[in-house]
Design a protein around this motif. Sequence first.
Motif, PDB file in Angstrom:
ATOM      1  N   ALA A  25       1.588   4.716 -29.943  1.00 24.16           N
ATOM      2  CA  ALA A  25       1.714   3.481 -30.720  1.00 24.16           C
ATOM      3  C   ALA A  25       0.346   2.838 -30.927  1.00 24.16           C
ATOM      4  O   ALA A  25       0.047   2.314 -32.001  1.00 24.16           O
ATOM      5  N   GLY A  26      -0.491   2.885 -29.902  1.00 25.44           N
ATOM      6  CA  GLY A  26      -1.827   2.330 -30.025  1.00 25.44           C
ATOM      7  C   GLY A  26      -2.691   3.105 -31.004  1.00 25.44           C
ATOM      8  O   GLY A  26      -3.482   2.518 -31.757  1.00 25.44           O
ATOM      9  N   MET A  27      -2.535   4.422 -31.032  1.00 28.11           N
ATOM     10  CA  MET A  27      -3.317   5.260 -31.955  1.00 28.11           C
ATOM     11  C   MET A  27      -3.005   4.919 -33.405  1.00 28.11           C
ATOM     12  O   MET A  27      -3.883   4.938 -34.265  1.00 28.11           O
ATOM     13  N   ALA A  28      -1.758   4.604 -33.678  1.00 28.06           N
ATOM     14  CA  ALA A  28      -1.353   4.288 -35.045  1.00 28.06           C
ATOM     15  C   ALA A  28      -2.125   3.090 -35.581  1.00 28.06           C
ATOM     16  O   ALA A  28      -2.414   3.014 -36.781  1.00 28.06           O
ATOM     17  N   ARG A  29      -2.495   2.181 -34.694  1.00 30.45           N
ATOM     18  CA  ARG A  29      -3.254   0.996 -35.133  1.00 30.45           C
ATOM     19  C   ARG A  29      -4.677   1.348 -35.566  1.00 30.45           C
ATOM     20  O   ARG A  29      -5.332   0.551 -36.238  1.00 30.45           O
ATOM     21  N   PHE A  30      -5.143   2.529 -35.181  1.00 35.45           N
ATOM     22  CA  PHE A  30      -6.481   2.974 -35.567  1.00 35.45           C
ATOM     23  C   PHE A  30      -6.439   3.977 -36.714  1.00 35.45           C
ATOM     24  O   PHE A  30      -7.422   4.684 -36.976  1.00 35.45           O
ATOM     25  N   GLY A  31      -5.311   4.037 -37.388  1.00 38.58           N
ATOM     26  CA  GLY A  31      -5.206   4.913 -38.551  1.00 38.58           C
ATOM     27  C   GLY A  31      -4.993   6.376 -38.223  1.00 38.58           C
ATOM     28  O   GLY A  31      -5.195   7.244 -39.071  1.00 38.58           O
ATOM     29  N   ILE A  32      -4.612   6.668 -36.985  1.00 36.78           N
ATOM     30  CA  ILE A  32      -4.333   8.038 -36.589  1.00 36.78           C
ATOM     31  C   ILE A  32      -2.877   8.349 -36.896  1.00 36.78           C
ATOM     32  O   ILE A  32      -1.980   7.568 -36.563  1.00 36.78           O
ATOM     33  N   VAL A  33      -2.635   9.469 -37.555  1.00 36.57           N
ATOM     34  CA  VAL A  33      -1.270   9.860 -37.908  1.00 36.57           C
ATOM     35  C   VAL A  33      -0.532  10.254 -36.636  1.00 36.57           C
ATOM     36  O   VAL A  33      -0.960  11.155 -35.903  1.00 36.57           O
ATOM     37  N   THR A  34       0.572   9.586 -36.367  1.00 38.35           N
ATOM     38  CA  THR A  34       1.274   9.795 -35.098  1.00 38.35           C
ATOM     39  C   THR A  34       2.682  10.365 -35.256  1.00 38.35           C
ATOM     40  O   THR A  34       3.435  10.415 -34.284  1.00 38.35           O
ATOM     41  N   ASP A  35       3.042  10.792 -36.467  1.00 33.47           N
ATOM     42  CA  ASP A  35       4.375  11.349 -36.679  1.00 33.47           C
ATOM     43  C   ASP A  35       4.639  12.537 -35.754  1.00 33.47           C
ATOM     44  O   ASP A  35       5.760  12.736 -35.283  1.00 33.47           O
ATOM     45  N   ARG A  36       3.578  13.335 -35.541  1.00 34.91           N
ATOM     46  CA  ARG A  36       3.692  14.513 -34.685  1.00 34.91           C
ATOM     47  C   ARG A  36       2.660  14.424 -33.562  1.00 34.91           C
ATOM     48  O   ARG A  36       1.904  15.371 -33.309  1.00 34.91           O
ATOM     49  N   ALA A  37       2.590  13.259 -32.916  1.00 39.95           N
ATOM     50  CA  ALA A  37       1.604  13.034 -31.861  1.00 39.95           C
ATOM     51  C   ALA A  37       2.294  12.793 -30.528  1.00 39.95           C
ATOM     52  O   ALA A  37       3.375  12.198 -30.465  1.00 39.95           O
ATOM     53  N   LEU A  38       1.647  13.245 -29.463  1.00 36.37           N
ATOM     54  CA  LEU A  38       2.165  13.042 -28.118  1.00 36.37           C
ATOM     55  C   LEU A  38       1.521  11.843 -27.441  1.00 36.37           C
ATOM     56  O   LEU A  38       1.952  11.432 -26.357  1.00 36.37           O
ATOM     57  N   GLY A  39       0.474  11.298 -28.056  1.00 34.22           N
ATOM     58  CA  GLY A  39      -0.185  10.131 -27.489  1.00 34.22           C
ATOM     59  C   GLY A  39      -1.161  10.448 -26.379  1.00 34.22           C
ATOM     60  O   GLY A  39      -1.350   9.640 -25.464  1.00 34.22           O
ATOM     61  N   ILE A  40      -1.797  11.611 -26.435  1.00 29.39           N
ATOM     62  CA  ILE A  40      -2.748  12.028 -25.391  1.00 29.39           C
ATOM     63  C   ILE A  40      -4.164  11.699 -25.848  1.00 29.39           C
ATOM     64  O   ILE A  40      -4.531  11.968 -26.995  1.00 29.39           O
ATOM     65  N   SER A  41      -4.963  11.136 -24.966  1.00 35.94           N
ATOM     66  CA  SER A  41      -6.328  10.752 -25.313  1.00 35.94           C
ATOM     67  C   SER A  41      -7.202  11.981 -25.532  1.00 35.94           C
ATOM     68  O   SER A  41      -6.941  13.067 -24.984  1.00 35.94           O
ATOM     69  N   ASN A  42      -8.273  11.816 -26.321  1.00 34.85           N
ATOM     70  CA  ASN A  42      -9.190  12.923 -26.569  1.00 34.85           C
ATOM     71  C   ASN A  42      -9.830  13.453 -25.290  1.00 34.85           C
ATOM     72  O   ASN A  42      -9.941  14.675 -25.124  1.00 34.85           O
ATOM     73  N   PRO A  43     -10.289  12.597 -24.353  1.00 30.34           N
ATOM     74  CA  PRO A  43     -10.847  13.145 -23.107  1.00 30.34           C
ATOM     75  C   PRO A  43      -9.860  14.031 -22.348  1.00 30.34           C
ATOM     76  O   PRO A  43     -10.254  15.056 -21.784  1.00 30.34           O
ATOM     77  N   ASP A  44      -8.591  13.653 -22.371  1.00 33.04           N
ATOM     78  CA  ASP A  44      -7.593  14.471 -21.675  1.00 33.04           C
ATOM     79  C   ASP A  44      -7.353  15.795 -22.395  1.00 33.04           C
ATOM     80  O   ASP A  44      -7.128  16.831 -21.750  1.00 33.04           O
ATOM     81  N   ILE A  45      -7.406  15.778 -23.725  1.00 30.04           N
ATOM     82  CA  ILE A  45      -7.256  17.030 -24.479  1.00 30.04           C
ATOM     83  C   ILE A  45      -8.464  17.931 -24.224  1.00 30.04           C
ATOM     84  O   ILE A  45      -8.327  19.147 -24.046  1.00 30.04           O
ATOM     85  N   ARG A  46      -9.637  17.340 -24.173  1.00 25.83           N
ATOM     86  CA  ARG A  46     -10.851  18.129 -23.900  1.00 25.83           C
ATOM     87  C   ARG A  46     -10.813  18.721 -22.488  1.00 25.83           C
ATOM     88  O   ARG A  46     -11.319  19.819 -22.250  1.00 25.83           O
ATOM     89  N   ALA A  47     -10.214  17.995 -21.569  1.00 22.13           N
ATOM     90  CA  ALA A  47     -10.072  18.522 -20.206  1.00 22.13           C
ATOM     91  C   ALA A  47      -9.187  19.765 -20.207  1.00 22.13           C
ATOM     92  O   ALA A  47      -9.474  20.752 -19.509  1.00 22.13           O
ATOM     93  N   VAL A  48      -8.109  19.739 -20.986  1.00 26.11           N
ATOM     94  CA  VAL A  48      -7.244  20.916 -21.131  1.00 26.11           C
ATOM     95  C   VAL A  48      -8.029  22.052 -21.777  1.00 26.11           C
ATOM     96  O   VAL A  48      -7.923  23.218 -21.359  1.00 26.11           O
ATOM     97  N   ALA A  49      -8.837  21.726 -22.781  1.00 31.92           N
ATOM     98  CA  ALA A  49      -9.632  22.748 -23.467  1.00 31.92           C
ATOM     99  C   ALA A  49     -10.606  23.435 -22.511  1.00 31.92           C
ATOM    100  O   ALA A  49     -10.817  24.654 -22.606  1.00 31.92           O
ATOM    101  N   ARG A  50     -11.194  22.665 -21.613  1.00 34.53           N
ATOM    102  CA  ARG A  50     -12.132  23.263 -20.658  1.00 34.53           C
ATOM    103  C   ARG A  50     -11.430  24.263 -19.738  1.00 34.53           C
ATOM    104  O   ARG A  50     -12.012  25.280 -19.349  1.00 34.53           O
ATOM    105  N   LEU A  51     -10.194  23.987 -19.404  1.00 39.41           N
ATOM    106  CA  LEU A  51      -9.432  24.902 -18.562  1.00 39.41           C
ATOM    107  C   LEU A  51      -8.970  26.133 -19.355  1.00 39.41           C
ATOM    108  O   LEU A  51      -8.974  27.250 -18.845  1.00 39.41           O
ATOM    109  N   ALA A  52      -8.570  25.904 -20.580  1.00 40.94           N
ATOM    110  CA  ALA A  52      -8.020  26.984 -21.402  1.00 40.94           C
ATOM    111  C   ALA A  52      -9.090  27.940 -21.910  1.00 40.94           C
ATOM    112  O   ALA A  52      -8.812  29.120 -22.174  1.00 40.94           O
ATOM    113  N   LYS A  53     -10.312  27.430 -22.082  1.00 44.15           N
ATOM    114  CA  LYS A  53     -11.441  28.215 -22.616  1.00 44.15           C
ATOM    115  C   LYS A  53     -11.182  28.579 -24.090  1.00 44.15           C
ATOM    116  O   LYS A  53     -10.124  28.328 -24.650  1.00 44.15           O
ATOM    117  N   ARG A  54     -12.202  29.180 -24.692  1.00 48.59           N
ATOM    118  CA  ARG A  54     -12.099  29.533 -26.114  1.00 48.59           C
ATOM    119  C   ARG A  54     -11.291  30.819 -26.314  1.00 48.59           C
ATOM    120  O   ARG A  54     -11.449  31.782 -25.567  1.00 48.59           O
TER     121      ARG A  54
END
Length: 227
Positions: A25-54
């Motif tokens: 809900a907070g992301m929507a106030r910043f113009g982020i499309v949230t129809d298909r969003a889980l509401g996870i912050s970018n730092p947390d997504i990047r943390a998952v990316a570091r574990l998953a690797k390229r």
Amino acid sequence: MIGPSSDPAELIAHLETLRSEENAAGMARFGIVTDRALGISNPDIRAVARLAKRNHLRAMQLWRSDIREARLLALYTAEPKRLTPEEAKNWAHDFDSWEIVDSAADLFVEAGLDELIPEFAADEREFVRRAAFAMIAGAAVHRKGETDTPILSWLPLIEAHSGDPRNFVRKAVNWALRSVGKRNRACHGPALGLAKLLAESPNKTARWIGRDAARELSGEKLLARLQ
């Protein structure tokens, strides 16, 4: 535990455990499309990316999920050296949020897909056109050791689209102009010159872009840094 061997379904299932309706809900106030969003912050997504690797193939599969967080994870875990112009253009067809566009632009710059900049700029779709100028801004900032010639060659493109009044385009054009001007002394003069030219434009949008960029590019702190 997620890791390099995790498949797309496992990663998406993990993302689901991090879901936050309040954040969405907070992301929507910043113009982020949230129809298909889980509401996870970018730092947390990047943390998952570091574990998953390229993993390029897995990134392609994550993108097709149409989930905001999975698409960001795709952008963070794709392999720049393997990304083709055709793949980048296919992703661009799905752009619907400035946040996705700007993250994709960073990847496209890292992949060296500069040939897409004029093509994206010529595209009438708001978010595809934004991608062109987000790429220019990213290249100006991140390619510090490379020649200024390609960076300066994009100034006419900035001028050509300075009259596009759409919010996400005009802000990206402004961002690109300011980024070029802040790159170094060699780029500062031409960018400031264009900013001053646009500041006198009869077009309202171009005038705003020019005045805003000229104000920043004329700042004492920036001028001192560029000396």
